[in-house]
Design an enzyme around this catalytic site. Structure first.
Site: not given
Ligand code: 26Q
Length: 824
Positions: A367, A558-559, A564, A666, A670
Site C-alpha cells: 500500500h 483524509k488523513r 497529501k 479511496t 467515494k
Molecule cells: C505501521 C507501523 C507501526 C504503526 C503503524 C503503521 C501503519 C499503520 C497504518 C502504517 C501504515 C498504515 C496505513 C496505511 C494506509 O492507509 N495506506 C493507504 O492505503 C490505501 C488503501 O490501499 C490507499 O488508498 C492509500 O493511498 C494509502 O495511503
C-alpha cells in the site's frame, strides 16, 4: 417443518412491521431492562441493534454450515486494521428492513435515523488501509465468497480528535464503553501465544533434531466474532478479532507471599497486547508492543486455520486447498515464518514441505512506496520477542539468496539489496522483502502504483519473479458510501435505472443518456442541494460557523500528511483572500472550503497545518469584505460516520497529492460516486478515475510522477519558483507576517521555511498550475447546466470503482475462489 422455517415464523425474527415492533419492545425490556417511557436514546439503540442482530443469526449459522460442507476454498483476510463504521444502518440496509423498521419505530414514537446516530463506531483503523479491509469484507459477503477477516479487537480504537484553540488534541476512543451488541465472544476458541525467551534443540522420539521455543511468557487470544452480512443475500461471513488475555489471571502464589500487585501483573501485561491501535499511518516507528500485536493476531489466526484444516480435512498439508491468506500490507507478514514454525516445530513437517505449503498460501498487497512507511524491525528487538522466528527467517533468507546468486551470477550488490536483512551497523529485518519471498502473488492498489512498485521499491523482486506481480485497483462499497450515506441520490438512481445497480455498478452507465436531460438535471441538483443543506446544519451545530449551501462545497477529507498537500489548498485560499482584498469587486463563484482529517499525534508538521487552517479560517470567516464569498471550515474528528455526511455534499473533491506518492486513494472514489467533480494530480487511482469519467469531466493539474522525479534529481530549488511568482510570494509572506496569527511571526515559520527551502512534496512547483486549474473550476461552476452534466457523467462512469469489481478480480486472478450460496 424444518427448525429453520419454524424459527422464521416466530415473532423473534419476523419481518413484518408488527413483528418488528413487538421485537423492539421485547428487546428493550429484556435486554436493557427499560420500558419505552423510560428508555434513553442509547437504550433504544441497543433494542434496535438486538432486533436486527436476531435476524442475522440464522444466516450466520446457515452460512457457516454451508461453507463447512462445501469443498470450496476460503479467503482469509489478514489485517491489523478494520475501519468498519457503524454496523446498524448497514445491517438494516443489507437485510432489506429499512422501511419496515422505520415504520415500526415511528409507531413507537421514535425516529430511527436519530437512533442510528447513537452507535459508537469501531474505529479499528487509521485510514485508507483499514477502511479498504472493511469494504472488502462487505463485498466478499455480497459476492457470497467464503471468507474470514482476521484482526485485533483493540479495546481503544483510533483516538478521537478534538480541536482546542485551533490545535488537534487526542482523546481516548472508548468505543466499548456501553458494550457491543455486534460481537459474539467465543470463549472456548482460545489459543496460546508465546513471547520472548530462547530456543534450544532436542531429539524427537524418532531421533530427529527438533527446535524448541522456551518463551518468557504466554498469553491467550480469545475470539470475538462479528457477523458480516452481504447485501440482499443470506451469506453472512465472519470477522474474527482476537482479544488478549492472561494465561493466569491471578497469581495465587504471589498473592500468598504478600505481593498483591504481582498477583495481577500478568493479567495487566497480557491484556496490554490488544489494548490500543497505533495511530501512525504512513510512518514507521518500531515499537515493541506493535510487533507483539502483529505476532499475536497472526499466531491466533494461523492456529485457528490449522485447527480447521485438521478437523475438516484431517491433514495440515491440505492447508492451501482449504485457505488462501491475503496480507494487508506487511503488518501481518510475520505469518510467513509463523506458519513455517507451526508446520515444522508443532506438526513435524520437513522444511521443504512446509515451505511449499507456506508459499502456496499467502498473497501480499503493498500500500505504499514511501520509504519511511516501509516496515523494518531492528534485529535485536525482533530476536528478543521472537527468537525462533528469527532462526526461521535466517534460513528462508539463506535459501532465497542462494536462488538469487544462481540466477544473477554473483551480483553482490543485488544480493545485498534483496536480502531480508539490511547490512547496516544495526541490521534491520525488511518486512516487505519477507512478504515478497513468502507469497505467491504481490499486488499494488492502482495501475500507476503497481507500475512504480515494479520500477522502484520492488524492482529487484520484479526482475526475479515478474509473474508474481499484478495490479488490483482499489474499490469501495457503494452500499455504505451511496445507499447509506446518500438516500436521496439512491432513490433518484433507482428511479432512473432500476434497483439492481447497487449489486452491479456497471448498470450506472444507463444514467449517461440522462446527463443532458434538463428535468433530470434539476432533480440531480435538488439532491445535491439537500445534502449541502444537511451538511450546513451539521457544520453550524459542530463549529458554530454559518455557511451558504448554494456556494460551491470544496472538500478535502483524509488523513493529514505533507504528501497529501492540504497546504497547497491553503495557499489557494490565501491567494483568493488576497485577490478579494485587493479587488473587492472581483466576481468569483462563492466557495466553502471544508477540511477534515486527523494527524498522527507525533507528526508536528501535520498538526501545524491543521492549526494554520483554523487560523486562516478565523481571519477569513470574520472579514466582512470577503466572508460572503469564501468561508473556511474544519470539521473535527473525521471518521466513517462523519465521512458519510461529507461525500454527498461535495461539489469539488480535492485529490492533490504529489504525483507518485498516493498509492491509490479511496476517498477520491467515494466523492465521485456522490457526484463531486475531482480536481487532482495524476496520482494513484485518480489516473484511472479520469480515464473512466472522461478527461473533459475531471480537473487535472500538476507535475507527473516522472516530472516530479526529474525536478528532484535536477536539484529542485523552491526559492527560484517563489521568486518568479508574486502571488505565491505574497501568500507565503502573509503567513509569515503573522497576519493569521495575531502578529506572531514564529508560529508558522517551520511550515513556511520548509516550503521556501526544501519543499520535498513540490507544493511550490505545482502552485501555479493548481491556481490556474482552480480558476477554471470556478468559471465552470457558474455554468450549472454544464457542471451538472459533468457530475452525472462522473456517477454514470464510476462503476468500476466498486469494491465488488476489485474483489471479483482478487477472487479470479489471485485467490481462485468461487461463490458458495447460503440458502434458507
Ligand atoms: C505501521 C507501523 C507501526 C504503526 C503503524 C503503521 C501503519 C499503520 C497504518 C502504517 C501504515 C498504515 C496505513 C496505511 C494506509 O492507509 N495506506 C493507504 O492505503 C490505501 C488503501 O490501499 C490507499 O488508498 C492509500 O493511498 C494509502 O495511503
Amino acid at each position: 417443518m424444518s427448525d429453520v422455517a419454524e424459527r422464521a415464523l416466530h415473532t423473534r425474527v419476523g419481518r413484518s412491521v408488527d413483528a418488528l415492533r413487538r421485537s423492539l419492545i421485547d428487546n428493550l425490556f429484556y435486554i436493557t431492562g427499560r420500558s419505552l417511557q423510560k428508555a434513553t436514546p442509547n437504550d433504544l439503540y441497543i433494542a434496535l441493534a438486538y432486533t436486527v442482530r436476531d435476524r442475522m443469526l440464522e444466516g450466520f449459522i446457515t452460512t457457516a454450515e454451508t461453507y463447512k460442507s462445501s469443498s470450496a476454498r476460503t479467503v482469509c483476510y489478514f489485517s491489523a486494521e478494520y475501519l468498519l463504521g457503524p454496523h446498524l444502518g448497514n445491517n438494516i440496509l443489507n437485510l432489506g428492513l429499512w422501511d419496515n423498521l422505520t415504520q415500526a419505530m415511528l409507531e413507537m414514537g421514535v425516529d430511527m435515523e436519530t437512533i442510528l446516530q447513537e452507535e459508537p463506531e469501531p474505529g479499528l483503523g487509521n485510514g485508507g488501509l483499514g477502511r479498504l479491509a472493511a469494504c472488502y469484507m462487505d463485498s466478499l459477503a455480497t459476492l457470497q465468497i467464503p471468507a474470514i477477516g482476521y484482526g485485533i479487537r483493540y479495546e481503544f480504537g483510533l483516538f478521537q480528535q478534538v480541536i482546542k484553540n485551533g490545535w488537534q488534541e487526542e482523546v481516548t476512543d472508548a468505543w466499548l464503553r456501553n458494550g457491543n451488541p455486534w460481537e459474539l465472544p467465543d470463549r472456548e476458541r482460545r489459543y496460546p501465544v508465546k513471547l520472548g525467551g530462547h530456543t534450544d534443540q532436542y531429539q524427537s522420539e524418532n531421533g530427529h533434531l527438533r527446535a524448541r521455543w522456551v518463551p518468557d511468557y504466554t498469553v491467550y487470544g480469545v475470539a470475538y466474532d462479528t457477523p458480516i452480512l452481504g447485501y440482499g443475500v443470506l451469506n453472512t461471513n465472519l470477522l474474527r478479532l482476537w482479544k488478549s488475555e492472561a494465561y493466569n489471571a491471578f497469581n495465587f502464589q504471589a498473592f500468598n507471599m504478600g505481593n498483591h500487585c504481582a498477583a495481577v501483573e500478568e493479567k495487566v501485561v497480557a491484556e496490554n497486547l490488544s489494548k490500543v491501535l497505533y495511530p501512525n499511518d504512513a510512518s514507521e516507528v518500531g515499537k515493541e508492543l506493535r510487533l507483539k500485536q502483529q505476532y499475536f493476531f497472526v499466531s491466533c489466526s494461523l492456529q485457528d486455520m490449522v485447527r480447521i484444516v485438521q478437523h475438516d480435512l484431517g491433514d495440515p498439508a491440505l492447508f492451501p486447498e482449504k485457505f488462501v491468506a491475503q496480507l494487508n500490507d506487511t503488518h501481518p507478514a510475520i505469518a510467513i515464518p509463523e506458519l513455517m514454525r507451526l508446520l515444522i516445530d508443532e506438526h513435524a513437517f520437513t522444511w521443504e514441505v512446509a515451505w511449499d505449503i507456506t508459499r502456496s498460501s499467502f498473497a501480499y498487497t503493498n500500500h505504499t512506496l514511501l520509504p519511511e512507511a516501509l516496515e523494518t524491525w531492528s534485529l535485536d528487538l525482533f530476536k528478543r520477542i521472537l527468537p525462533r522466528h528469527l532462526e526461521i527467517i535466517y534460513e528462508i533468507n539463506q535459501r532465497f539468496l542462494d536462488e538469487v546468486r544462481l540466477r544473477f551470477l554473483y551480483d553482490d550488490q543485488r544480493i545485498s539489496r534483496m536480502s531480508l536483512i539490511s547490512d547496516e551497523t544495526n541490521p534491520r529485518l525488511r518486512m516487505a522483502h519477507l512478504a515478497a519471498v513468502g507469497s505467491f502473488a504481490i499486488n499494488g492498489v492502482s495501475a500507476i502504483h503497481t507500475s512504480l512498485l515494479k520500477t522502484t521499491v520492488m524492482q529487484d523482486f520484479y526482475e526475479l519473479w515478474p509473474e508474481k506481480f499484478c495490479n488490483k485497483t482499489n474499490g469501495v462499497t457503494p452500499r455504505r458510501f451511496i445507499a447509506l450515506a446518500n438516500r436521496p441520490l439512491t432513490k433518484l438512481i433507482d428511479d432512473a435505472v432500476g434497483g439492481d445497480w447497487l449489486k452491479n455498478m456497471a448498470l450506472l452507465k444507463h444514467l449517461e443518456p440522462l446527463a443532458s436531460d434538463i428535468s433530470f438535471q434539476s432533480r440531480w441538483r435538488e439532491v445535491k442541494l439537500t445534502a449541502k443543506h444537511q451538511l450546513s446544519n451539521h457544520i453550524s451545530q459542530v463549529t458554530g460557523i454559518t455557511v451558504d449551501p448554494t456556494s460551491m462545497f470544496d472538500i478535502q477529507a483524509k488523513r493529514f500528511h505533507e504528501y497529501k498537500r492540504q497546504h497547497l489548498s491553503l495557499l489557494h485560499i490565501i491567494s483568493l483572500y488576497h485577490r478579494l482584498k485587493c479587488n473587492p469587486n472581483l466576481c468569483i463563484a462563492p466557495r466553502t472550503f471544508i477540511f477534515s482529517g486527523k494527524a498522527a499525534p507525533g507528526y508536528g508538521m501535520a498538526k501545524l497545518i491543521i492549526k494554520l487552517i483554523h487560523s486562516v479560517a478565523e481571519t477569513i470567516n470574520h472579514d466582512p469584505q470577503v466572508n460572503q464569498t469564501i468561508k473556511v471550515v474544519f470539521l473535527p474528528n473525521f471518521n466513517v460516520k462523519n465521512a458519510q455526511h461529507l461525500y454527498p455534499a461535495a461539489d469539488l473533491s480535492e485529490q492533490i497529492s504529489t504525483a507518485g506518492k498516493e498509492a491509490s486513494g479511496t476517498g477520491n472514489m467515494k466523492f465521485s460516486m456522490n457526484g463531486a467533480l475531482t480536481i487532482g494530480t495524476l496520482d494513484g487511482a485518480n489516473v484511472e478515475i479520469r480515464e473512466a469519467v472522461g478527461e473533459e469531466n475531471f480537473f487535472l493539474f500538476g507535475l507527473t510522477a516522472a516530472q516530479v522525479q526529474e525536478r528532484l534529481i535536477g536539484g529542485y530549488q523552491p526559492r527560484l519558483v517563489i521568486e518568479s511568482d508574486t502571488e505565491l510570494e505574497n501568500a507565503l509572506n502573509m503567513i509569515s507576517s503573522g497576519l493569521f496569527s495575531h502578529g506572531d511571526r514564529q508560529l508558522f515559520a517551520p511550515l513556511v521555511n520548509n516550503l521556501r527551502e526544501q519543499d520535498p512534496y513540490l507544493v511550490c512547483a505545482d502552485y501555479r498550475a493548481y491556481l490556474d486549474c482552480q480558476d477554471n473550476v470556478g468559471k465552470q461552476y457558474l455554468n450549472s447546466e454544464r457542471w451538472t452534466h459533468m457530475s452525472i457523467l462522473n456517477v454514470a462512469r464510476i462503476g468500476r470503482f466498486s469494491s465488488d469489481r476489485a474483489i471479483q478480480e482478487y477472487a479470479d486472478e489471485i485467490w481462485k475462489v468461487v461463490p458458495v450460496f447460503a440458502k434458507p
